[in-house]
Design an enzyme around this catalytic site. Sequence first.
Site, short mmCIF file in Angstrom:
data_model
loop_
_atom_site.label_atom_id
_atom_site.label_comp_id
_atom_site.label_asym_id
_atom_site.label_seq_id
_atom_site.Cartn_x
_atom_site.Cartn_y
_atom_site.Cartn_z
N HIS A 127 100.69 17.66 6.36
CA HIS A 127 101.57 18.65 7.18
C HIS A 127 101.34 18.10 8.80
CE1 HIS A 127 102.37 22.52 8.87
NE2 HIS A 127 101.54 22.44 9.81
N GLU A 128 100.08 17.87 9.07
CA GLU A 128 100.05 17.37 10.57
C GLU A 128 100.49 15.85 10.86
OE1 GLU A 128 98.71 19.48 12.44
OE2 GLU A 128 97.69 20.88 11.06
N HIS A 131 104.08 16.62 11.57
CA HIS A 131 104.39 17.22 13.08
C HIS A 131 104.76 15.77 13.89
CE1 HIS A 131 104.10 21.39 13.12
NE2 HIS A 131 102.69 21.25 12.48
N GLU A 190 106.71 24.54 12.19
CA GLU A 190 105.79 24.75 11.20
C GLU A 190 106.31 24.68 9.74
OE1 GLU A 190 102.32 24.85 11.49
OE2 GLU A 190 102.77 24.28 13.12
#
Length: 252
Positions: A127-128, A131, A190
């Site tokens: 997930h990070e 980004h 997100e």
Amino acid sequence: MKLLRSLLFVNLTLIVIAGCTHKTPYTNRSQMIFVSQKEELALGEESYKQTLSESKVIVGTKDANRIKNIGSKIAKVANRNDFNWEFNLVQNDEMNAFCLPGGKVVVYTGILKAAHNDDQLATVISHEIAHALARHGAERMSASMVQQGLQVVGNLAIGAAAPQYQNLFNQTYGIGSQVGVMLPYGRMQETEADEIGIYLMYKAGYNVNEALKFWENMSEGKKEGSDFFSTHPSSTNRINDIQKVIVKLPKS
């Protein structure tokens, strides 16, 4: 004055159009980004060094090695050879992690309370990394630039036509743009990072269904409110959206 306002509006419009030339990986969404990758990488490197200098970095432990091993697998499928990947575990009870431009990943020890296995830890790291791959930080900076530019144009127009309403405009615009634009923008990013993260997990060979369990763990014991005033989607919406992404993945 009218000519000045017109020129500012035209220039701002041209900047917005020129900025919409980027696409996010996997989701292929058009982006408005004015920050160059060189500037972005420099900012990421500076922030990363500062973070490590102010943190207790954990090395050589089982968990620290897990972070590096899982991160390396995900970085491999991310296919960004221009990134100088690094993965560090730091002592911090906050349940958080982040990836700075250039592949600088920091995981807080607090997140281990919710990531109960390697697949769930891969959920966080993916997930990070998503980004960073989608340049969400640069996109938010660019959106703020436009937000401030529109406020300047509005101030010039109101200052000339109805100066008594200028303070009211600034207050209303500040609230309206945050709630109506910036907060939904944050939630969108997100959700997009969740989606890209699932694709990365899948390509790296991790169990994507564990992503659902991880976000359930993260929401445990927390009172869930409305998304409207939040930069993040609610856990229920987040889990539902991730389920929709998983269903679309090729069946092995």
